[in-house]
Design a protein around this motif. Structure first.
Motif, PDB file in Angstrom:
ATOM      1  N   GLU A  86       0.814  -1.229   0.000  1.00 45.30           N
ATOM      2  CA  GLU A  86       0.000   0.000   0.000  1.00 45.30           C
ATOM      3  C   GLU A  86       0.848   1.281   0.000  1.00 45.30           C
ATOM      4  O   GLU A  86       0.550   2.208  -0.753  1.00 45.30           O
ATOM      5  CB  GLU A  86      -0.979   0.002   1.190  1.00 45.30           C
ATOM      6  N   PRO A  87       1.928   1.354   0.839  1.00 50.51           N
ATOM      7  CA  PRO A  87       2.719   2.597   0.823  1.00 50.51           C
ATOM      8  C   PRO A  87       3.389   2.873  -0.525  1.00 50.51           C
ATOM      9  O   PRO A  87       3.701   4.022  -0.844  1.00 50.51           O
ATOM     10  CB  PRO A  87       3.784   2.353   1.907  1.00 50.51           C
ATOM     11  N   MET A  88       3.604   1.798  -1.312  1.00 52.69           N
ATOM     12  CA  MET A  88       4.216   1.970  -2.633  1.00 52.69           C
ATOM     13  C   MET A  88       3.295   2.773  -3.552  1.00 52.69           C
ATOM     14  O   MET A  88       3.748   3.477  -4.454  1.00 52.69           O
ATOM     15  CB  MET A  88       4.462   0.595  -3.237  1.00 52.69           C
ATOM     16  N   LYS A  89       1.991   2.625  -3.309  1.00 50.01           N
ATOM     17  CA  LYS A  89       1.015   3.385  -4.097  1.00 50.01           C
ATOM     18  C   LYS A  89       1.191   4.884  -3.854  1.00 50.01           C
ATOM     19  O   LYS A  89       1.142   5.684  -4.796  1.00 50.01           O
ATOM     20  CB  LYS A  89      -0.406   2.946  -3.707  1.00 50.01           C
TER      21      LYS A  89
ATOM     22  N   GLU B  97       5.991  -1.296 -10.242  1.00 49.06           N
ATOM     23  CA  GLU B  97       6.188  -2.750 -10.328  1.00 49.06           C
ATOM     24  C   GLU B  97       5.424  -3.490  -9.233  1.00 49.06           C
ATOM     25  O   GLU B  97       5.270  -4.708  -9.293  1.00 49.06           O
ATOM     26  CB  GLU B  97       7.686  -3.092 -10.241  1.00 49.06           C
ATOM     27  N   PHE B  98       4.974  -2.745  -8.227  1.00 47.25           N
ATOM     28  CA  PHE B  98       4.248  -3.358  -7.112  1.00 47.25           C
ATOM     29  C   PHE B  98       2.740  -3.139  -7.222  1.00 47.25           C
ATOM     30  O   PHE B  98       2.003  -3.461  -6.307  1.00 47.25           O
ATOM     31  CB  PHE B  98       4.775  -2.811  -5.773  1.00 47.25           C
ATOM     32  N   ARG B  99       2.317  -2.572  -8.351  1.00 45.72           N
ATOM     33  CA  ARG B  99       0.905  -2.212  -8.520  1.00 45.72           C
ATOM     34  C   ARG B  99      -0.033  -3.389  -8.259  1.00 45.72           C
ATOM     35  O   ARG B  99      -1.066  -3.240  -7.607  1.00 45.72           O
ATOM     36  CB  ARG B  99       0.669  -1.654  -9.923  1.00 45.72           C
ATOM     37  N   GLU B 100       0.347  -4.571  -8.752  1.00 44.45           N
ATOM     38  CA  GLU B 100      -0.538  -5.731  -8.588  1.00 44.45           C
ATOM     39  C   GLU B 100      -0.766  -6.083  -7.111  1.00 44.45           C
ATOM     40  O   GLU B 100      -1.704  -6.794  -6.780  1.00 44.45           O
ATOM     41  CB  GLU B 100       0.010  -6.945  -9.335  1.00 44.45           C
ATOM     42  N   PHE B 101       0.114  -5.583  -6.233  1.00 47.27           N
ATOM     43  CA  PHE B 101      -0.001  -5.893  -4.806  1.00 47.27           C
ATOM     44  C   PHE B 101      -0.678  -4.784  -3.999  1.00 47.27           C
ATOM     45  O   PHE B 101      -0.967  -4.957  -2.829  1.00 47.27           O
ATOM     46  CB  PHE B 101       1.393  -6.158  -4.207  1.00 47.27           C
ATOM     47  N   TRP B 102      -0.905  -3.609  -4.631  1.00 46.06           N
ATOM     48  CA  TRP B 102      -1.470  -2.483  -3.886  1.00 46.06           C
ATOM     49  C   TRP B 102      -2.808  -2.818  -3.257  1.00 46.06           C
ATOM     50  O   TRP B 102      -3.077  -2.451  -2.115  1.00 46.06           O
ATOM     51  CB  TRP B 102      -1.670  -1.271  -4.816  1.00 46.06           C
ATOM     52  N   ASP B 103      -3.676  -3.484  -4.032  1.00 47.13           N
ATOM     53  CA  ASP B 103      -5.031  -3.747  -3.545  1.00 47.13           C
ATOM     54  C   ASP B 103      -5.203  -5.206  -3.173  1.00 47.13           C
ATOM     55  O   ASP B 103      -6.309  -5.701  -3.069  1.00 47.13           O
ATOM     56  CB  ASP B 103      -6.051  -3.340  -4.610  1.00 47.13           C
ATOM     57  N   GLN B 104      -4.067  -5.885  -2.953  1.00 46.30           N
ATOM     58  CA  GLN B 104      -4.106  -7.326  -2.701  1.00 46.30           C
ATOM     59  C   GLN B 104      -4.940  -7.676  -1.471  1.00 46.30           C
ATOM     60  O   GLN B 104      -5.598  -8.701  -1.449  1.00 46.30           O
ATOM     61  CB  GLN B 104      -2.683  -7.840  -2.509  1.00 46.30           C
ATOM     62  N   ARG B 105      -4.898  -6.787  -0.475  1.00 47.24           N
ATOM     63  CA  ARG B 105      -5.633  -7.086   0.745  1.00 47.24           C
ATOM     64  C   ARG B 105      -7.121  -7.284   0.427  1.00 47.24           C
ATOM     65  O   ARG B 105      -7.783  -8.153   0.963  1.00 47.24           O
ATOM     66  CB  ARG B 105      -5.459  -5.948   1.752  1.00 47.24           C
TER      67      ARG B 105
END
Lengths: 124, 124
Positions: A86-89, B97-105
């Motif tokens: 989330e902080p990466m966003k 590069e971490f976009r796919e994990f932003w809303d993973q929760r």
């Protein structure tokens, strides 16, 4: 004298976004986050590619945890580390605000070229 | 023992991206960059909103210059500071590069909810 005066924050009282940027200002920690994209890992698994002691890995993990980029599990003694992206966003969104300036150098060149007179040969 | 051993870099020998992240890990420096989006300014203009001494402003500017986020002009003594946003693009790309994990929760919550039995009241 300015009407809007922003006091500098004392060291150690860092805002959340500063903690995230500071955590990312290290190639080992960035590599750890990239590794965590494959899934949760234990401290020893995370440290293996870096030829680093357990305490050194744990120290990097604590910086990442404090920034909210990593969470530690509660599975017995292993406490696997999990990516929290989330902080990466927020990092991406902050940088995106400068998008119009990324290619500005080329825009300026275009402006300059538009002010140039046509090639004299074209008039012949 | 790992086949690919990555040695930790000594402090002070920071890679370019680490210099950029470190420069951004301070709310005053981020505010200065936002200010510079309006155009080049002198050191005293840049420091005015922060109630900060000239040397303190110059110190922040040197960190931004070293990271490639600011360039200093050569106009007489004023040497106006100009935004250089190219490194911000690298920051955005790295975070993206971490976009796919932003809303993973939320994805995980969806998965969990899909495994839940239907509400018993629906069967009545």
């Amino acid at each position: 004298m300015s009407t809007a005066t922003l006091a500098a924050k004392p060291a150690g009282a860092r805002d959340p976004l500063s903690l995230v940027f500071a955590a990312l200002a290290d190639p080992t920690r960035r590599a750890m986050l990239t590794r965590l994209r494959s899934g949760p890992v234990t401290v020893s698994e995370l440290g293996a590619p870096f030829d680093m002691s357990g305490p050194a890995v744990s120290k990097h993990l604590r910086v990442l945890e404090r920034a909210g980029l990593v969470a530690r599990g509660r599975v017995a003694q292993s406490r696997p580390a999990t990516l929290r992206a989330e902080p990466m966003k927020q990092v991406a969104e902050w940088a995106e605000e400068f998008r119009e300036f990324w290619d500005q150098r080329y825009d300026r060149l275009d402006d300059y070229l538009r002010t140039m007179p046509d090639d004299p040969k074209d008039d012949a």
